[in-house]
Write a protein that holds these residues in place. Structure first.
Motif, short mmCIF file in Angstrom:
data_model
loop_
_atom_site.label_atom_id
_atom_site.label_comp_id
_atom_site.label_asym_id
_atom_site.label_seq_id
_atom_site.Cartn_x
_atom_site.Cartn_y
_atom_site.Cartn_z
N ASP A 162 -14.74 -12.71 -7.37
CA ASP A 162 -13.92 -11.77 -8.14
C ASP A 162 -13.90 -10.39 -7.50
OD1 ASP A 162 -13.27 -13.69 -10.04
OD2 ASP A 162 -14.98 -13.18 -11.33
N ILE A 163 -15.04 -9.92 -7.06
CA ILE A 163 -15.11 -8.61 -6.42
C ILE A 163 -14.33 -8.61 -5.12
CG2 ILE A 163 -16.68 -6.98 -5.27
CD1 ILE A 163 -18.70 -7.54 -7.48
N LEU A 164 -14.45 -9.68 -4.35
CA LEU A 164 -13.71 -9.78 -3.10
C LEU A 164 -12.20 -9.78 -3.35
CD1 LEU A 164 -15.84 -12.37 -1.11
CD2 LEU A 164 -15.63 -9.92 -0.68
N MET A 165 -11.76 -10.47 -4.39
CA MET A 165 -10.35 -10.52 -4.71
C MET A 165 -9.84 -9.13 -5.09
SD MET A 165 -8.28 -12.94 -7.41
CE MET A 165 -9.24 -12.35 -8.80
N ALA A 173 -11.14 -6.26 -4.21
CA ALA A 173 -11.17 -5.43 -3.01
C ALA A 173 -9.98 -5.72 -2.10
CB ALA A 173 -12.48 -5.66 -2.25
N GLU A 174 -9.65 -6.99 -1.95
CA GLU A 174 -8.51 -7.36 -1.11
C GLU A 174 -7.20 -6.85 -1.71
OE1 GLU A 174 -8.83 -11.58 -0.62
OE2 GLU A 174 -10.55 -11.39 0.75
N GLU A 175 -7.05 -6.95 -3.03
CA GLU A 175 -5.85 -6.44 -3.68
C GLU A 175 -5.76 -4.92 -3.51
OE1 GLU A 175 -6.11 -7.73 -7.72
OE2 GLU A 175 -5.64 -9.81 -7.22
N GLY A 176 -6.88 -4.25 -3.66
CA GLY A 176 -6.91 -2.80 -3.49
C GLY A 176 -6.58 -2.40 -2.06
N MET A 177 -7.07 -3.16 -1.11
CA MET A 177 -6.80 -2.88 0.30
C MET A 177 -5.31 -3.08 0.61
SD MET A 177 -7.87 -1.71 3.11
CE MET A 177 -9.63 -1.71 2.97
N ALA A 178 -4.72 -4.10 0.05
CA ALA A 178 -3.29 -4.34 0.27
C ALA A 178 -2.47 -3.18 -0.28
CB ALA A 178 -2.88 -5.66 -0.39
N THR A 179 -2.82 -2.70 -1.45
CA THR A 179 -2.13 -1.56 -2.05
C THR A 179 -2.31 -0.31 -1.19
OG1 THR A 179 -2.45 -2.47 -4.26
CG2 THR A 179 -1.94 -0.12 -4.12
N TYR A 180 -3.52 -0.09 -0.72
CA TYR A 180 -3.83 1.07 0.12
C TYR A 180 -3.03 1.01 1.42
CZ TYR A 180 -6.54 4.16 3.15
OH TYR A 180 -6.92 5.14 4.02
N LEU A 181 -2.98 -0.14 2.06
CA LEU A 181 -2.23 -0.28 3.31
C LEU A 181 -0.74 -0.06 3.09
CD1 LEU A 181 -4.09 -3.31 4.92
CD2 LEU A 181 -4.22 -0.91 5.61
N LYS A 182 -0.24 -0.50 1.94
CA LYS A 182 1.19 -0.27 1.63
C LYS A 182 1.43 1.22 1.45
CE LYS A 182 4.87 -1.62 -1.56
NZ LYS A 182 5.53 -0.36 -1.43
N GLN A 183 0.54 1.93 0.79
CA GLN A 183 0.71 3.37 0.60
C GLN A 183 0.71 4.09 1.95
OE1 GLN A 183 -2.54 4.37 -1.98
NE2 GLN A 183 -1.37 4.02 -3.85
N ILE A 184 -0.18 3.70 2.84
CA ILE A 184 -0.22 4.32 4.16
C ILE A 184 1.06 4.07 4.91
CG2 ILE A 184 -1.32 4.21 6.44
CD1 ILE A 184 -3.97 3.76 5.02
N TYR A 194 -24.47 -4.58 -1.98
CA TYR A 194 -23.28 -4.92 -1.21
C TYR A 194 -23.31 -6.36 -0.75
CZ TYR A 194 -20.78 -0.55 -1.08
OH TYR A 194 -20.03 0.54 -1.43
N ARG A 195 -24.48 -6.86 -0.41
CA ARG A 195 -24.60 -8.25 0.01
C ARG A 195 -24.22 -9.17 -1.16
NH1 ARG A 195 -29.67 -8.19 1.91
NH2 ARG A 195 -28.92 -7.37 3.86
N VAL A 196 -24.71 -8.86 -2.34
CA VAL A 196 -24.39 -9.66 -3.53
C VAL A 196 -22.89 -9.55 -3.84
CG1 VAL A 196 -24.75 -9.81 -6.03
CG2 VAL A 196 -26.71 -9.55 -4.51
N ALA A 197 -22.35 -8.33 -3.76
CA ALA A 197 -20.93 -8.14 -4.03
C ALA A 197 -20.08 -8.90 -3.02
CB ALA A 197 -20.58 -6.65 -3.99
#
Length: 80
Positions: free
Chosen positions: A59-62, A64-75, A51-54
């Motif tokens: 790229d992984i952070l981007m 994750a952020e895109e996925g979080m934005a989608t998740y928040l929109k669904q909620i 997780y520290r490396v990730a």
């Protein structure tokens, strides 16, 4: 169950014997418990490191952020 033979320093073997007696456990059971705990500790350390490396990978952070934005929109959509 397999048999395993190993050499230990005298002081460690004495500590093992002392704790085995104190805990009323056979030495092999105490070694088995200790080894399980240590191997679990190593596995958790690998997990934390991954997780520290990730967390340092752009790229992984981007993703994750895109996925979080989608998740928040669904909620938000479900709340309406």
């Amino acid at each position: 169950m397999a048999t395993f033979t190993s050499s230990l320093p005298d002081d460690l073997l004495q500590r093992l014997a002392d704790y085995a007696q104190k805990l009323s456990l056979p030495k092999n059971k105490l070694i088995e418990n200790a080894l399980n705990l240590y191997l679990d500790h190593l596995k958790r350390a690998e997990y934390v490191k991954s997780y520290r490396v990730a967390g340092e990978d752009e790229d992984i952070l981007m993703v994750a952020e895109e996925g979080m934005a989608t998740y928040l929109k669904q909620i938000d959509d479900e709340a309406r």
